[in-house]
Design a protein around this motif. Structure first.
Motif, PDB file in Angstrom:
ATOM      1  N   ARG A  25     -46.958 -47.388   4.072  1.00  0.00           N
ATOM      2  CA  ARG A  25     -47.952 -47.151   5.166  1.00  0.00           C
ATOM      3  C   ARG A  25     -47.837 -45.983   6.114  1.00  0.00           C
ATOM      4  O   ARG A  25     -48.920 -45.509   6.645  1.00  0.00           O
ATOM      5  N   SER A  26     -46.809 -45.332   5.892  1.00  0.00           N
ATOM      6  CA  SER A  26     -46.699 -44.042   6.739  1.00  0.00           C
ATOM      7  C   SER A  26     -47.071 -42.955   5.914  1.00  0.00           C
ATOM      8  O   SER A  26     -46.996 -41.807   6.095  1.00  0.00           O
ATOM      9  N   LEU A  27     -47.712 -42.900   4.489  1.00  0.00           N
ATOM     10  CA  LEU A  27     -48.062 -41.743   3.803  1.00  0.00           C
ATOM     11  C   LEU A  27     -49.216 -41.411   4.396  1.00  0.00           C
ATOM     12  O   LEU A  27     -50.194 -42.042   4.948  1.00  0.00           O
ATOM     13  N   LYS A  28     -49.656 -40.184   3.812  1.00  0.00           N
ATOM     14  CA  LYS A  28     -50.840 -39.595   4.327  1.00  0.00           C
ATOM     15  C   LYS A  28     -52.049 -40.529   3.351  1.00  0.00           C
ATOM     16  O   LYS A  28     -51.758 -40.775   2.492  1.00  0.00           O
ATOM     17  N   ASP A  29     -53.293 -40.438   3.918  1.00  0.00           N
ATOM     18  CA  ASP A  29     -54.180 -41.502   3.509  1.00  0.00           C
ATOM     19  C   ASP A  29     -54.478 -41.775   2.055  1.00  0.00           C
ATOM     20  O   ASP A  29     -54.508 -42.703   1.284  1.00  0.00           O
ATOM     21  N   ASP A  30     -54.599 -40.395   1.416  1.00  0.00           N
ATOM     22  CA  ASP A  30     -55.014 -40.346  -0.024  1.00  0.00           C
ATOM     23  C   ASP A  30     -53.876 -41.190  -0.845  1.00  0.00           C
ATOM     24  O   ASP A  30     -54.152 -41.953  -1.921  1.00  0.00           O
ATOM     25  N   LYS A  31     -52.595 -40.633  -0.489  1.00  0.00           N
ATOM     26  CA  LYS A  31     -51.451 -41.158  -1.290  1.00  0.00           C
ATOM     27  C   LYS A  31     -51.303 -42.581  -0.894  1.00  0.00           C
ATOM     28  O   LYS A  31     -50.752 -43.618  -1.547  1.00  0.00           O
TER      29      LYS A  31
ATOM     30  N   GLU B  87     -30.326 -26.821  -9.527  1.00  0.00           N
ATOM     31  CA  GLU B  87     -29.384 -25.668 -10.216  1.00  0.00           C
ATOM     32  C   GLU B  87     -29.880 -24.267  -9.745  1.00  0.00           C
ATOM     33  O   GLU B  87     -29.242 -23.422  -9.669  1.00  0.00           O
ATOM     34  N   SER B  88     -31.336 -24.063  -9.512  1.00  0.00           N
ATOM     35  CA  SER B  88     -32.020 -22.838  -8.988  1.00  0.00           C
ATOM     36  C   SER B  88     -31.388 -22.518  -7.714  1.00  0.00           C
ATOM     37  O   SER B  88     -31.719 -21.278  -7.401  1.00  0.00           O
ATOM     38  N   GLY B  89     -30.878 -23.106  -7.032  1.00  0.00           N
ATOM     39  CA  GLY B  89     -30.526 -22.971  -5.575  1.00  0.00           C
ATOM     40  C   GLY B  89     -31.277 -23.726  -4.506  1.00  0.00           C
ATOM     41  O   GLY B  89     -31.015 -24.002  -3.504  1.00  0.00           O
ATOM     42  N   GLY B  90     -32.458 -24.099  -4.812  1.00  0.00           N
ATOM     43  CA  GLY B  90     -33.564 -24.697  -3.974  1.00  0.00           C
ATOM     44  C   GLY B  90     -33.243 -26.069  -3.581  1.00  0.00           C
ATOM     45  O   GLY B  90     -32.419 -26.653  -4.517  1.00  0.00           O
ATOM     46  N   SER B  91     -33.730 -26.450  -2.584  1.00  0.00           N
ATOM     47  CA  SER B  91     -33.343 -28.185  -2.418  1.00  0.00           C
ATOM     48  C   SER B  91     -34.610 -28.780  -2.325  1.00  0.00           C
ATOM     49  O   SER B  91     -35.685 -28.176  -1.472  1.00  0.00           O
ATOM     50  N   LYS B  92     -34.591 -30.101  -2.836  1.00  0.00           N
ATOM     51  CA  LYS B  92     -35.812 -31.125  -2.663  1.00  0.00           C
ATOM     52  C   LYS B  92     -35.288 -32.225  -1.740  1.00  0.00           C
ATOM     53  O   LYS B  92     -34.242 -32.703  -1.751  1.00  0.00           O
ATOM     54  N   GLN B  93     -36.251 -32.739  -0.823  1.00  0.00           N
ATOM     55  CA  GLN B  93     -36.235 -33.888   0.072  1.00  0.00           C
ATOM     56  C   GLN B  93     -36.976 -34.645  -0.135  1.00  0.00           C
ATOM     57  O   GLN B  93     -38.048 -34.573  -0.335  1.00  0.00           O
ATOM     58  N   PHE B  94     -36.375 -36.057  -0.251  1.00  0.00           N
ATOM     59  CA  PHE B  94     -37.316 -37.319  -0.588  1.00  0.00           C
ATOM     60  C   PHE B  94     -36.756 -38.365   0.603  1.00  0.00           C
ATOM     61  O   PHE B  94     -35.545 -38.484   0.778  1.00  0.00           O
ATOM     62  N   PHE B  95     -37.720 -39.046   0.824  1.00  0.00           N
ATOM     63  CA  PHE B  95     -37.541 -40.173   1.674  1.00  0.00           C
ATOM     64  C   PHE B  95     -37.504 -41.455   0.966  1.00  0.00           C
ATOM     65  O   PHE B  95     -38.602 -41.750   0.365  1.00  0.00           O
ATOM     66  N   LEU B 119     -40.967 -35.383   1.569  1.00  0.00           N
ATOM     67  CA  LEU B 119     -41.510 -35.505   2.790  1.00  0.00           C
ATOM     68  C   LEU B 119     -42.777 -34.949   3.301  1.00  0.00           C
ATOM     69  O   LEU B 119     -43.529 -35.430   4.146  1.00  0.00           O
ATOM     70  N   GLU B 120     -43.340 -33.939   2.556  1.00  0.00           N
ATOM     71  CA  GLU B 120     -44.805 -33.625   2.855  1.00  0.00           C
ATOM     72  C   GLU B 120     -45.926 -34.408   2.505  1.00  0.00           C
ATOM     73  O   GLU B 120     -47.083 -34.380   3.008  1.00  0.00           O
ATOM     74  N   ASP B 121     -45.347 -35.653   1.825  1.00  0.00           N
ATOM     75  CA  ASP B 121     -46.587 -36.886   1.612  1.00  0.00           C
ATOM     76  C   ASP B 121     -46.527 -37.828   2.740  1.00  0.00           C
ATOM     77  O   ASP B 121     -47.586 -38.470   2.866  1.00  0.00           O
ATOM     78  N   PHE B 122     -45.681 -37.662   3.899  1.00  0.00           N
ATOM     79  CA  PHE B 122     -45.674 -38.495   5.000  1.00  0.00           C
ATOM     80  C   PHE B 122     -46.694 -37.785   6.378  1.00  0.00           C
ATOM     81  O   PHE B 122     -46.812 -36.817   6.341  1.00  0.00           O
ATOM     82  N   SER B 123     -47.227 -38.841   6.725  1.00  0.00           N
ATOM     83  CA  SER B 123     -48.140 -38.466   7.780  1.00  0.00           C
ATOM     84  C   SER B 123     -47.391 -38.946   9.456  1.00  0.00           C
ATOM     85  O   SER B 123     -47.362 -40.054   9.275  1.00  0.00           O
ATOM     86  N   ILE B 124     -47.220 -37.834  10.114  1.00  0.00           N
ATOM     87  CA  ILE B 124     -46.432 -38.238  11.381  1.00  0.00           C
ATOM     88  C   ILE B 124     -47.284 -39.305  12.190  1.00  0.00           C
ATOM     89  O   ILE B 124     -46.861 -39.950  12.827  1.00  0.00           O
ATOM     90  N   GLU B 125     -48.533 -38.795  12.106  1.00  0.00           N
ATOM     91  CA  GLU B 125     -49.560 -39.844  13.266  1.00  0.00           C
ATOM     92  C   GLU B 125     -49.389 -41.284  12.559  1.00  0.00           C
ATOM     93  O   GLU B 125     -49.275 -42.368  13.371  1.00  0.00           O
ATOM     94  N   ASN B 126     -49.542 -41.589  11.130  1.00  0.00           N
ATOM     95  CA  ASN B 126     -49.303 -43.011  10.751  1.00  0.00           C
ATOM     96  C   ASN B 126     -47.987 -43.605  11.056  1.00  0.00           C
ATOM     97  O   ASN B 126     -47.625 -44.796  11.545  1.00  0.00           O
ATOM     98  N   VAL B 127     -46.908 -42.819  11.139  1.00  0.00           N
ATOM     99  CA  VAL B 127     -45.587 -43.336  11.396  1.00  0.00           C
ATOM    100  C   VAL B 127     -45.613 -43.498  12.939  1.00  0.00           C
ATOM    101  O   VAL B 127     -45.154 -44.500  13.444  1.00  0.00           O
ATOM    102  N   ARG B 128     -46.170 -42.731  13.732  1.00  0.00           N
ATOM    103  CA  ARG B 128     -45.956 -42.922  15.301  1.00  0.00           C
ATOM    104  C   ARG B 128     -46.882 -44.308  15.768  1.00  0.00           C
ATOM    105  O   ARG B 128     -46.279 -45.097  16.369  1.00  0.00           O
ATOM    106  N   SER B 129     -48.156 -44.416  15.142  1.00  0.00           N
ATOM    107  CA  SER B 129     -48.986 -45.570  15.350  1.00  0.00           C
ATOM    108  C   SER B 129     -48.386 -46.802  14.905  1.00  0.00           C
ATOM    109  O   SER B 129     -48.221 -47.968  15.657  1.00  0.00           O
ATOM    110  N   GLN B 130     -47.613 -46.631  13.704  1.00  0.00           N
ATOM    111  CA  GLN B 130     -46.847 -47.881  13.167  1.00  0.00           C
ATOM    112  C   GLN B 130     -45.745 -48.222  14.218  1.00  0.00           C
ATOM    113  O   GLN B 130     -45.183 -49.636  14.331  1.00  0.00           O
ATOM    114  N   LEU B 131     -44.878 -47.273  14.552  1.00  0.00           N
ATOM    115  CA  LEU B 131     -43.744 -47.363  15.232  1.00  0.00           C
ATOM    116  C   LEU B 131     -44.130 -47.899  16.684  1.00  0.00           C
ATOM    117  O   LEU B 131     -43.510 -49.183  17.230  1.00  0.00           O
TER     118      LEU B 131
END
Lengths: 75, 165
Positions: A25-31, B87-95, B119-131
């Motif tokens: 539910r916390s994902l951006k709307d399309d996903k 390996e390339s030195g970059g890092s990826k973050q997943f929740f 991380l970029e798939d999450f919407s901070i607005e959705n997180v706040r309203s749910q919280l």
């Protein structure tokens, strides 16, 4: 380790499903729309007695009812 | 008596076996400093036995970084951020929403979770309203189960909120 969810009668499975639901539910709307479809469960069951099918119930509803009953017994 | 004989033959065999690797060291004997990561969800595998340098995981027993040749262990994960240094030195973050990480003896790491997104798939607005919604339920007068579920949601959302900032 004492987990709060365990103390209130939830199973680890239930804990995981609640955590996964809130992440979806916390994902951006399309996903979110695509992901939330994964959380749906429409499994149904019926108890057969003497060759007759009983009432058809939803597994999710029956599980929720069983969980509340289990919680009221422990507390 | 029999075991003694075996021990003696073992002694006799050993000097030759030790000498050989000391004299020449080929590429095949060099130990890999990479760890094979498999990050799997029920519907998708994000990493499929891919060589990476380091993986940081939020275990229930505390944050841990896993490198190659880590001690084998099984860790329950909190809902939180998994960081993969590639390996390339970059890092990826997943929740991840919580699951298990299994460190296997041969530098293999398997992480299993129900849901996991970059991380970029999450919407901070959705997180706040749910919280705020979950906090209302947790402090309200609902059933014990509803309150327990709301508390789980708060745990996840607070973790999510802290990494999104």
């Amino acid at each position: 380790m004492a987990f709060a969810w365990k103390a209130s009668g939830l199973t680890y499975n239930k804990y995981l499903s609640v955590a996964a639901r809130v992440v979806r539910r916390s994902l951006k709307d399309d996903k979110r729309l695509a992901a939330e479809r994964r959380g749906e469960m429409e499994l149904k069951f019926a108890k057969w007695n003497n060759g007759k099918q009983g009432e058809v119930k939803s597994v999710a509803d029956a599980n929720a009812a069983a969980a509340t009953e289990a919680a009221s017994h422990t507390s | 008596m029999n075991s003694l004989r075996i021990a003696r033959t073992a002694l006799r065999v050993r000097p030759a076996a030790i000498k050989a690797p000391l004299q020449r060291r080929g590429y095949a004997e060099a130990v890999s400093d990479k760890i094979k990561l498999s990050l799997a969800l029920p519907h998708q595998s994000i990493y499929k036995s891919q060589d990476v340098v380091q993986v940081n995981i939020p275990a229930e027993s505390g944050e841990m970084g896993v490198l190659a040749n880590h001690v084998p262990s099984i860790e329950q994960l909190k809902p939180g951020l998994v960081e993969v240094i590639e390996e390339s030195g970059g890092s990826k973050q997943f929740f991840l929403s919580g699951g298990f990480a299994i460190v296997q003896p041969n530098s293999e790491l398997s992480i299993n979770a129900v849901e996991g997104f970059a991380l970029e798939d999450f919407s901070i607005e959705n997180v706040r309203s749910q919280l705020s919604e979950a906090q209302k339920i947790a402090s309200g007068s609902g059933s014990e189960q509803d309150i327990a579920e709301a508390k789980i949601e708060i745990e996840v959302l607070e973790s999510l909120q802290s990494v999104l900032k």
